[in-house]
Design a protein around this motif. Sequence first.
Motif, PDB file in Angstrom:
ATOM      1  N   SER A 167       0.651  -0.779  -0.146  1.00  0.00           N
ATOM      2  CA  SER A 167       0.074  -0.242   0.361  1.00  0.00           C
ATOM      3  C   SER A 167       0.827   1.746  -0.019  1.00  0.00           C
ATOM      4  O   SER A 167       0.131   1.642  -0.858  1.00  0.00           O
ATOM      5  N   PHE A 168       1.523   1.416   0.087  1.00  0.00           N
ATOM      6  CA  PHE A 168       2.940   2.210   0.940  1.00  0.00           C
ATOM      7  C   PHE A 168       3.722   2.874  -0.237  1.00  0.00           C
ATOM      8  O   PHE A 168       4.061   3.751  -1.263  1.00  0.00           O
ATOM      9  N   GLY A 169       4.054   1.433  -1.097  1.00  0.00           N
ATOM     10  CA  GLY A 169       4.710   2.334  -2.622  1.00  0.00           C
ATOM     11  C   GLY A 169       3.888   2.345  -3.444  1.00  0.00           C
ATOM     12  O   GLY A 169       4.173   3.027  -4.235  1.00  0.00           O
ATOM     13  N   LEU A 170       2.585   1.322  -3.416  1.00  0.00           N
ATOM     14  CA  LEU A 170       1.358   2.233  -4.585  1.00  0.00           C
ATOM     15  C   LEU A 170       0.843   3.721  -4.446  1.00  0.00           C
ATOM     16  O   LEU A 170       0.614   3.968  -5.095  1.00  0.00           O
ATOM     17  N   THR A 171       0.891   3.494  -3.014  1.00  0.00           N
ATOM     18  CA  THR A 171       0.909   5.489  -3.241  1.00  0.00           C
ATOM     19  C   THR A 171       1.785   5.885  -3.310  1.00  0.00           C
ATOM     20  O   THR A 171       1.342   7.203  -4.577  1.00  0.00           O
ATOM     21  N   LEU A 172       3.212   5.840  -2.950  1.00  0.00           N
ATOM     22  CA  LEU A 172       4.121   6.772  -4.031  1.00  0.00           C
ATOM     23  C   LEU A 172       4.011   6.950  -5.273  1.00  0.00           C
ATOM     24  O   LEU A 172       3.950   7.074  -6.311  1.00  0.00           O
ATOM     25  N   ILE A 173       3.816   5.084  -6.065  1.00  0.00           N
ATOM     26  CA  ILE A 173       3.968   5.085  -7.071  1.00  0.00           C
ATOM     27  C   ILE A 173       3.042   6.393  -7.424  1.00  0.00           C
ATOM     28  O   ILE A 173       3.184   6.570  -8.815  1.00  0.00           O
ATOM     29  N   ALA A 174       1.932   6.314  -7.011  1.00  0.00           N
ATOM     30  CA  ALA A 174       0.351   6.591  -7.910  1.00  0.00           C
ATOM     31  C   ALA A 174       0.888   8.394  -7.792  1.00  0.00           C
ATOM     32  O   ALA A 174       0.183   9.261  -8.916  1.00  0.00           O
ATOM     33  N   ALA A 175       1.123   8.686  -6.302  1.00  0.00           N
ATOM     34  CA  ALA A 175       0.968  10.275  -6.258  1.00  0.00           C
ATOM     35  C   ALA A 175       2.647  10.453  -7.507  1.00  0.00           C
ATOM     36  O   ALA A 175       2.391  12.045  -7.748  1.00  0.00           O
ATOM     37  N   ILE A 176       3.460   9.938  -7.803  1.00  0.00           N
ATOM     38  CA  ILE A 176       4.898  10.028  -8.774  1.00  0.00           C
ATOM     39  C   ILE A 176       4.383  10.230  -9.841  1.00  0.00           C
ATOM     40  O   ILE A 176       4.080  11.133 -10.674  1.00  0.00           O
ATOM     41  N   GLY A 177       3.147   9.385 -10.235  1.00  0.00           N
ATOM     42  CA  GLY A 177       2.513   9.139 -11.614  1.00  0.00           C
ATOM     43  C   GLY A 177       1.482  10.219 -11.853  1.00  0.00           C
ATOM     44  O   GLY A 177       1.635  10.501 -13.479  1.00  0.00           O
ATOM     45  N   TRP A 178       0.766  11.085 -11.239  1.00  0.00           N
ATOM     46  CA  TRP A 178       0.029  12.046 -10.579  1.00  0.00           C
ATOM     47  C   TRP A 178       0.726  12.910 -11.346  1.00  0.00           C
ATOM     48  O   TRP A 178      -0.110  14.322 -11.794  1.00  0.00           O
ATOM     49  N   THR A 179       2.354  12.999 -10.655  1.00  0.00           N
ATOM     50  CA  THR A 179       2.610  14.485 -10.745  1.00  0.00           C
ATOM     51  C   THR A 179       2.961  14.789 -12.235  1.00  0.00           C
ATOM     52  O   THR A 179       2.999  15.727 -13.207  1.00  0.00           O
ATOM     53  N   LEU A 180       3.665  13.229 -13.115  1.00  0.00           N
ATOM     54  CA  LEU A 180       3.447  13.058 -14.108  1.00  0.00           C
ATOM     55  C   LEU A 180       3.057  13.486 -15.583  1.00  0.00           C
ATOM     56  O   LEU A 180       2.961  14.472 -15.992  1.00  0.00           O
ATOM     57  N   ILE A 181       1.665  13.130 -15.054  1.00  0.00           N
ATOM     58  CA  ILE A 181       0.884  12.978 -16.476  1.00  0.00           C
ATOM     59  C   ILE A 181       0.061  14.276 -16.022  1.00  0.00           C
ATOM     60  O   ILE A 181      -0.564  15.097 -16.631  1.00  0.00           O
TER      61      ILE A 181
END
Lengths: 333, 535
Positions: free
Chosen positions: B54-68
């Motif tokens: 869950s922590f890893g996915l949250t980080l990935i989602a945050a970075i992904g959303w920043t880039l998008i």
Amino acid sequence: MVTSSATDIALEDPPAVHTTAGHPMIQLRRLFRFFGRTRAVNDVSFEVEAGQVFGYIGPNGAGKTTSMRILSTLDLPDYGDALVDGFSVVNDPDLVRKRLGFMPDHFGTYPNMNCVEYLDFFARSYGIVGRERTKALRHTLYYTGLDKIAEKPIRGLSKGMRQRLCLGRAMIHDPAVLILDEPANGLDPRARIELRHMIRGLAADGKALLVSSHILTELGEMCDTIGIIERGQLIVSGTVAEIKAKLRPHIDVLIQLVERGEELGSWLQGREHVQEIQASDLVVRCQFVSDDQHDQAALLRSIVDAGYPVLEFSTESRSLEDIFLQITTGAVQ
Amino acid sequence: MGVDGSEAAPFEHRMTEMPDQLWERWWLWCSERFNPIVIKEVRQSLKSRQFTISFGLTLIAAIGWTLIAVSMLVPRIYYMPGGAPLLVGFFCILTLPLMVIIPFSAFRSLTAETEESTFELLSISALSASQIVYGKMASACLQIVLYLSALAPCIVLTYLLRGVGLYTILFLLGWTVLFSVCETALALLVAAVSRTRLIQNGVSVLVLAGLLLGIFLWLTLLINQGVDLFGSPSGEEFLGYFAVLTVVALIVSLVLRAAAAAIDFPSENHSTPLRRRLLLMLSVALFWSFMGLLAARQGEIVVVIQVFVFIVLMIIGALMTGERGVISPRAQRTLPRTFAGRIFLTWMYPGAGLGYIFLICIYAALIATLAIMEVYMQSTSTWRGRESGLVSGLLLLGYLAIYLGFNRLLMLAVSRNLPGRMIGSVAALAVVLLLAHLLPLLIVFYWNDYREIDYAWHQAFNIFWSVYEASEDLSLDIAPTSVIVSLCAMGVFGLNLLLSTRDVMLVRVAQPPRVRDESQRSEPAPAPQVDPFAD
């Protein structure tokens, strides 16, 4: 003094080791616990002194675990009280918990922790801090033989190792009283022997132990006193020898001869301590009404002196299992 | 000696030795002062797959959303404010762990103790029930901090991109954390109350559904209202937020204490700390309500306060009337010693009857205080209220006395040792309320040939209709209702008071000498007396 609510068998006082406070370490006083109409514990009273191992025996559903849970402050009695080192489990459970270590019949572990972390957590839970905690951890890990696998995750431990870990948890705060529910359950012979040594070692350290088990031969070897419970009632309690003596006040003697068996039968008639003689040509069976081994030796000597060709002279001792089968009916509630 | 009889061999492990470094010793000293449950939970969480994923996915989602988001905003990002859409995205990502994963993990953490059979081991340790519950709560708070710190750089980026104010960011974060804490506390209470595995399995589905509904409502509000929901608040609004914060903090404290009471040893006195917290929570809530009343000077606020407190006390009362009603000898040791203490404090002790009288007295005090305030404010020219506050208040007091009192009398017929007695009490009250409201309606409908009916004395036990009539229109119709409700309330209250005399007559039990000695031994030794005038 070991007392029993079963008053039909009067027991003598076993050698008791008293604490400085002068009271038994475990004391059940007319304990009752009902589950609906089922009397799980029905007027049970007994005492265990410091340095004693008390074996708690009974068929499944007899009320052993219920009374152990009450003693461990996990349940409340409906009537009566249980005292640990003089403190009531009903009114002063916090003081009881400081003095008591309980090992239930289930493991109760955190699978993703390792052994030392698990013991460290419980040491902290009992308020052991600083050097006392490190010392307690070191001692417990070594005593239970877990020092070599201290870093191993609990999920990878065998059943025997988990039993050791649970015993370690129960004794991490150096309690004066240990309650062990089926500690030998599922252990291999070597582990059982080691467990027996551990229990005797703890008793030698002055702790009072209440141990339940279905493996009666082992209990007979490690316990100072035993109590047999069935359908919630304590049927009998005392030392194994006392119970044997009270339940069957004679020893079965088997004499094998080369010849003249029937003649020996006649010769034995009227002899001191001898009764119920059954003689055939080569074998004589009788009951010997004395537990003094000198009397038995004297009888053997007199038979040999009388010129009978004795091949074998043996006494049939009764095991704890025999006693258990004799006094329990196997009835469940 | 070891198992095999061998002498103790040197055994070294980092956890069985005192550290050499000073800072390590200091850190160890600090860790030993923490709640052991927090340390255990941290150790377990760090090794658990659920937290890692869950922590890893949250980080990935945050970075992904920043880039998008940044790539979508380019090239406007250089000259136009672009923080708002980014912030909404980050909050959507953050609310999932904060409002679903963390509360549900706390719920599972407590229920897993039962499943793994470790709860009993915790119960017989020196840890108190409060320590267990607060430890679980603290570890959940620690996880909240971890998630917030993980997304902090992203949140800072939204501020740097302009378009959202600092207040908006802080308030959004603050409210989300507050909701998360409230949900976690409630989840712990539900976990503590549902003790058997079968119930836990059923309840876990409901908890998850509730949490998902919570996040859905929160995100819907956020997306509909936009990030300007909080704007830049005025001084009065700040005070209002502070008031909400204090009341919520006290409610969380009450809920956690209730959770601890649910898992505590039965002979412990759970009632006194719970009732103290309840009293404090109500006092603070009423203080802020009075402040609001003074500021707004509107009569409707009086009725709102009356109804809100009535609902709260009805729920708590339903649980209290289901108490076993036995003051254990352990609790009797702490009974008040003095006559005045017995008069004012006995009601804080365990027992359904004492709890019932405690609640009625609290509510009577509230109605009286509101009436005095109303009279005072009516004397001032700026009051915009009507005279109906007192009548509706007295009616509500009567209903509280009747329904809770009747429920308590019903529960007297139920065995004291029946498991789930409190839940049974809530169910019984719900049935009584339903029947009292529906039966008169149906009977009158039947008499009137299923035509429309007007309010009359038949609806005397209909709380909603009577209070509505009393607060909206002080017609003569409410007069017979007032008489019926008052007489019934006095009768039921009097009967309950009589039946509670046994609990009131209980006297303090002396502490056994050994227990007293033991308690004194565990207390720190008093500081030596120094005579300041000595040479």
